[in-house]
Write an enzyme that holds these catalytic residues in place. Structure first.
Site, PDB file in Angstrom:
ATOM      1  N   LYS A  13       0.893  -1.280   0.190  1.00  8.82           N
ATOM      2  CA  LYS A  13      -0.070   0.144  -0.023  1.00  8.82           C
ATOM      3  C   LYS A  13       0.881   1.534   0.004  1.00  8.82           C
ATOM      4  O   LYS A  13       0.828   2.126  -0.574  1.00  8.82           O
ATOM      5  CB  LYS A  13      -0.919   0.042   1.136  1.00  8.82           C
ATOM      6  CG  LYS A  13      -1.936  -1.060   1.094  1.00  8.82           C
ATOM      7  CD  LYS A  13      -2.748  -1.254   2.498  1.00  8.82           C
ATOM      8  CE  LYS A  13      -1.994  -1.157   3.918  1.00  8.82           C
ATOM      9  NZ  LYS A  13      -1.403  -2.503   4.039  1.00  8.82           N
ATOM     10  N   ARG A  88      -9.615   1.086   9.171  1.00  6.92           N
ATOM     11  CA  ARG A  88      -9.427  -0.462   9.550  1.00  6.92           C
ATOM     12  C   ARG A  88     -10.439  -1.182  10.207  1.00  6.92           C
ATOM     13  O   ARG A  88     -10.574  -2.099  10.525  1.00  6.92           O
ATOM     14  CB  ARG A  88      -8.199  -0.481  10.363  1.00  6.92           C
ATOM     15  CG  ARG A  88      -6.840   0.039   9.674  1.00  6.92           C
ATOM     16  CD  ARG A  88      -5.626  -0.113  10.404  1.00  6.92           C
ATOM     17  NE  ARG A  88      -4.363   0.129   9.921  1.00  6.92           N
ATOM     18  CZ  ARG A  88      -3.314  -0.563   9.839  1.00  6.92           C
ATOM     19  NH1 ARG A  88      -3.163  -1.470  10.318  1.00  6.92           N
ATOM     20  NH2 ARG A  88      -2.275   0.073   9.017  1.00  6.92           N
ATOM     21  N   ARG A 127      11.654  -6.182   5.134  1.00  6.28           N
ATOM     22  CA  ARG A 127      11.421  -4.602   5.624  1.00  6.28           C
ATOM     23  C   ARG A 127      12.144  -4.261   6.978  1.00  6.28           C
ATOM     24  O   ARG A 127      12.834  -3.545   7.163  1.00  6.28           O
ATOM     25  CB  ARG A 127       9.987  -4.287   5.359  1.00  6.28           C
ATOM     26  CG  ARG A 127       9.725  -2.894   5.659  1.00  6.28           C
ATOM     27  CD  ARG A 127       8.225  -2.261   5.370  1.00  6.28           C
ATOM     28  NE  ARG A 127       7.201  -2.861   6.192  1.00  6.28           N
ATOM     29  CZ  ARG A 127       6.055  -2.634   5.992  1.00  6.28           C
ATOM     30  NH1 ARG A 127       5.525  -2.111   4.987  1.00  6.28           N
ATOM     31  NH2 ARG A 127       4.996  -3.002   7.004  1.00  6.28           N
ATOM     32  N   ARG A 133      11.977  -1.204  11.746  1.00 11.12           N
ATOM     33  CA  ARG A 133      10.782  -0.802  12.398  1.00 11.12           C
ATOM     34  C   ARG A 133      10.336  -1.553  13.430  1.00 11.12           C
ATOM     35  O   ARG A 133      10.129  -2.772  13.303  1.00 11.12           O
ATOM     36  CB  ARG A 133       9.518  -0.458  11.421  1.00 11.12           C
ATOM     37  CG  ARG A 133       9.552   0.848  10.695  1.00 11.12           C
ATOM     38  CD  ARG A 133       8.328   0.911   9.776  1.00 11.12           C
ATOM     39  NE  ARG A 133       7.168   0.215   9.839  1.00 11.12           N
ATOM     40  CZ  ARG A 133       5.959   0.337   8.843  1.00 11.12           C
ATOM     41  NH1 ARG A 133       6.317   0.957   7.850  1.00 11.12           N
ATOM     42  NH2 ARG A 133       5.099  -0.351   9.177  1.00 11.12           N
ATOM     43  N   ARG A 144      -0.550  -8.082  13.833  1.00  9.65           N
ATOM     44  CA  ARG A 144      -1.244  -6.965  12.796  1.00  9.65           C
ATOM     45  C   ARG A 144      -1.926  -7.944  11.717  1.00  9.65           C
ATOM     46  O   ARG A 144      -2.882  -7.340  11.647  1.00  9.65           O
ATOM     47  CB  ARG A 144       0.294  -6.383  12.298  1.00  9.65           C
ATOM     48  CG  ARG A 144       0.669  -5.236  13.290  1.00  9.65           C
ATOM     49  CD  ARG A 144       1.901  -4.581  12.806  1.00  9.65           C
ATOM     50  NE  ARG A 144       1.760  -3.902  11.522  1.00  9.65           N
ATOM     51  CZ  ARG A 144       2.606  -3.577  10.664  1.00  9.65           C
ATOM     52  NH1 ARG A 144       4.013  -4.385  10.734  1.00  9.65           N
ATOM     53  NH2 ARG A 144       2.246  -3.136   9.435  1.00  9.65           N
TER      54      ARG A 144
END
Length: 190
Positions: A13, A88, A127, A133, A144
Protein backbone atom coordinates in the site's frame (compact mmCIF):
# COMPACT_ATOMS: atom_id res chain seq x y z
CA UNK A 1 -10.61 11.63 -6.26
CA UNK A 2 -10.49 9.89 -2.91
CA UNK A 3 -9.00 6.42 -2.92
CA UNK A 4 -8.50 3.77 -0.27
CA UNK A 5 -5.60 1.36 -0.69
CA UNK A 6 -6.70 -1.71 1.17
CA UNK A 7 -4.76 -4.80 2.11
CA UNK A 8 -2.85 -6.52 4.86
CA UNK A 9 0.40 -5.18 6.29
CA UNK A 10 3.23 -5.41 3.73
CA UNK A 11 0.84 -5.73 0.78
CA UNK A 12 2.47 -2.74 -0.92
CA UNK A 13 0.00 0.00 0.00
CA UNK A 14 2.69 2.50 0.98
CA UNK A 15 4.78 1.79 -2.10
CA UNK A 16 1.82 2.30 -4.41
CA UNK A 17 0.58 5.34 -2.50
CA UNK A 18 3.94 7.09 -2.90
CA UNK A 19 3.85 6.41 -6.64
CA UNK A 20 0.34 7.84 -6.90
CA UNK A 21 1.39 10.93 -4.94
CA UNK A 22 4.15 11.57 -7.45
CA UNK A 23 2.08 10.86 -10.55
CA UNK A 24 -1.32 12.23 -9.59
CA UNK A 25 -0.40 14.85 -6.99
CA UNK A 26 -2.79 13.35 -4.46
CA UNK A 27 -2.07 13.49 -0.73
CA UNK A 28 -1.19 10.25 1.03
CA UNK A 29 -2.90 9.91 4.38
CA UNK A 30 -1.09 7.06 6.08
CA UNK A 31 -2.16 6.64 9.67
CA UNK A 32 0.86 4.41 10.26
CA UNK A 33 3.24 7.13 9.06
CA UNK A 34 1.40 9.75 11.11
CA UNK A 35 1.56 7.61 14.24
CA UNK A 36 5.24 6.74 13.74
CA UNK A 37 5.97 10.47 13.33
CA UNK A 38 4.15 11.17 16.59
CA UNK A 39 6.25 8.52 18.34
CA UNK A 40 9.48 9.89 16.87
CA UNK A 41 8.56 13.41 17.99
CA UNK A 42 8.11 12.26 21.57
CA UNK A 43 4.71 13.96 21.69
CA UNK A 44 2.06 13.03 24.21
CA UNK A 45 0.19 11.18 21.47
CA UNK A 46 3.38 9.37 20.49
CA UNK A 47 3.95 8.24 24.04
CA UNK A 48 0.36 6.98 24.28
CA UNK A 49 0.52 4.90 21.09
CA UNK A 50 4.12 3.66 21.20
CA UNK A 51 3.49 0.51 23.22
CA UNK A 52 0.28 -0.25 21.36
CA UNK A 53 2.06 -0.21 18.02
CA UNK A 54 5.10 -2.14 19.24
CA UNK A 55 2.75 -4.95 20.28
CA UNK A 56 1.14 -4.84 16.82
CA UNK A 57 -2.25 -3.82 18.18
CA UNK A 58 -4.57 -1.34 16.50
CA UNK A 59 -4.65 2.22 17.82
CA UNK A 60 -8.12 3.36 18.90
CA UNK A 61 -10.65 4.54 16.34
CA UNK A 62 -10.91 7.94 18.04
CA UNK A 63 -7.20 8.68 17.66
CA UNK A 64 -6.88 7.67 14.02
CA UNK A 65 -10.11 9.40 13.03
CA UNK A 66 -8.82 12.60 14.62
CA UNK A 67 -5.52 12.31 12.74
CA UNK A 68 -7.33 11.86 9.42
CA UNK A 69 -9.74 14.70 10.07
CA UNK A 70 -6.83 17.07 10.72
CA UNK A 71 -5.32 16.27 7.31
CA UNK A 72 -8.47 16.34 5.14
CA UNK A 73 -8.18 20.04 4.21
CA UNK A 74 -4.71 19.39 2.76
CA UNK A 75 -6.06 16.49 0.69
CA UNK A 76 -8.99 18.55 -0.55
CA UNK A 77 -6.67 21.33 -1.67
CA UNK A 78 -4.63 18.79 -3.65
CA UNK A 79 -7.71 17.34 -5.31
CA UNK A 80 -7.83 14.05 -3.49
CA UNK A 81 -6.52 11.67 -0.90
CA UNK A 82 -5.00 8.24 -0.86
CA UNK A 83 -6.05 6.60 2.39
CA UNK A 84 -3.32 4.13 3.30
CA UNK A 85 -3.99 1.97 6.34
CA UNK A 86 -7.29 3.67 7.04
CA UNK A 87 -10.03 2.76 7.64
CA UNK A 88 -9.32 -0.44 9.56
CA UNK A 89 -12.66 -0.95 11.26
CA UNK A 90 -16.29 -0.51 10.30
CA UNK A 91 -16.56 2.38 12.77
CA UNK A 92 -13.64 4.11 11.02
CA UNK A 93 -15.19 3.50 7.59
CA UNK A 94 -18.49 4.97 8.69
CA UNK A 95 -16.74 7.94 10.32
CA UNK A 96 -14.75 8.55 7.13
CA UNK A 97 -17.89 8.44 5.00
CA UNK A 98 -19.56 10.92 7.36
CA UNK A 99 -16.52 13.24 7.42
CA UNK A 100 -16.31 13.28 3.64
CA UNK A 101 -20.07 13.67 3.16
CA UNK A 102 -19.97 16.67 5.49
CA UNK A 103 -17.48 18.21 3.08
CA UNK A 104 -19.42 17.26 -0.05
CA UNK A 105 -16.93 14.49 -0.85
CA UNK A 106 -16.89 10.71 -0.93
CA UNK A 107 -14.67 7.69 -1.38
CA UNK A 108 -14.48 7.08 -5.12
CA UNK A 109 -12.62 3.78 -5.20
CA UNK A 110 -11.29 1.10 -2.86
CA UNK A 111 -8.39 -0.92 -4.26
CA UNK A 112 -7.72 -4.17 -2.46
CA UNK A 113 -4.19 -5.49 -2.91
CA UNK A 114 -4.37 -9.27 -2.68
CA UNK A 115 -1.15 -10.90 -1.43
CA UNK A 116 -0.77 -14.36 0.08
CA UNK A 117 0.43 -14.75 3.66
CA UNK A 118 3.74 -16.43 2.75
CA UNK A 119 4.70 -13.49 0.53
CA UNK A 120 3.69 -11.07 3.27
CA UNK A 121 5.98 -12.84 5.73
CA UNK A 122 8.89 -12.58 3.27
CA UNK A 123 8.22 -8.91 2.64
CA UNK A 124 7.97 -8.06 6.32
CA UNK A 125 11.19 -9.91 7.14
CA UNK A 126 12.98 -7.91 4.47
CA UNK A 127 11.47 -4.64 5.61
CA UNK A 128 12.34 -5.33 9.25
CA UNK A 129 15.94 -6.15 8.33
CA UNK A 130 16.16 -2.97 6.26
CA UNK A 131 14.35 -0.45 8.44
CA UNK A 132 14.24 -1.96 11.91
CA UNK A 133 10.70 -0.62 12.36
CA UNK A 134 9.48 -1.81 15.75
CA UNK A 135 6.07 -2.82 14.40
CA UNK A 136 7.68 -4.94 11.66
CA UNK A 137 9.24 -7.54 13.94
CA UNK A 138 7.88 -11.04 13.28
CA UNK A 139 5.86 -11.24 16.51
CA UNK A 140 4.20 -7.86 16.00
CA UNK A 141 3.57 -8.66 12.36
CA UNK A 142 1.65 -11.82 13.26
CA UNK A 143 -0.51 -9.78 15.64
CA UNK A 144 -1.04 -7.11 12.96
CA UNK A 145 -1.97 -9.70 10.34
CA UNK A 146 -4.40 -11.34 12.74
CA UNK A 147 -5.92 -7.93 13.54
CA UNK A 148 -6.27 -7.25 9.82
CA UNK A 149 -8.01 -10.57 9.23
CA UNK A 150 -10.36 -10.10 12.21
CA UNK A 151 -11.10 -6.38 12.08
CA UNK A 152 -10.20 -4.96 8.70
CA UNK A 153 -10.93 -7.66 6.12
CA UNK A 154 -14.63 -7.58 7.14
CA UNK A 155 -14.77 -4.09 5.59
CA UNK A 156 -14.59 -5.64 2.12
CA UNK A 157 -18.34 -6.34 1.96
CA UNK A 158 -19.03 -2.78 3.17
CA UNK A 159 -17.26 -1.28 0.17
CA UNK A 160 -18.31 -4.03 -2.21
CA UNK A 161 -21.92 -3.23 -1.33
CA UNK A 162 -21.27 0.37 -2.33
CA UNK A 163 -19.86 -0.76 -5.68
CA UNK A 164 -16.48 0.79 -4.91
CA UNK A 165 -14.27 -2.27 -4.43
CA UNK A 166 -11.74 -3.35 -7.06
CA UNK A 167 -9.33 -6.21 -6.41
CA UNK A 168 -5.77 -6.08 -7.71
CA UNK A 169 -3.26 -8.92 -7.65
CA UNK A 170 -0.55 -7.60 -5.36
CA UNK A 171 1.81 -10.50 -6.09
CA UNK A 172 3.24 -8.96 -9.25
CA UNK A 173 6.11 -6.55 -9.60
CA UNK A 174 5.68 -2.99 -8.37
CA UNK A 175 5.14 -1.88 -11.97
CA UNK A 176 2.58 -4.61 -12.68
CA UNK A 177 0.60 -3.71 -9.57
CA UNK A 178 0.86 -0.02 -10.47
CA UNK A 179 -0.51 -0.70 -13.96
CA UNK A 180 -3.47 -2.60 -12.50
CA UNK A 181 -4.19 0.25 -10.06
CA UNK A 182 -3.95 2.81 -12.87
CA UNK A 183 -6.44 0.78 -14.91
CA UNK A 184 -8.82 0.70 -11.93
CA UNK A 185 -8.47 4.46 -11.44
CA UNK A 186 -9.12 5.10 -15.12
CA UNK A 187 -12.24 2.95 -14.93
CA UNK A 188 -13.46 4.77 -11.81
CA UNK A 189 -12.93 8.17 -13.40
CA UNK A 190 -14.88 7.21 -16.53
Amino acid sequence: MNLILFGPPAAGKGTQAKRLVEQRRMVQLSTGDMLRAAIASGSELGQRVSGIMERGELVSDAIVIELIEQRLPEAEAAGGAIFDGFPRTLAQAEALDAMLAGRGRRIDLVVRLKVDDAALMQRIAGRFAESGRADDNPESFKVRLDAYNRQTAPLLPYYEGQGKLVEVDGMGSIDQVAAAIDAALTGAAA
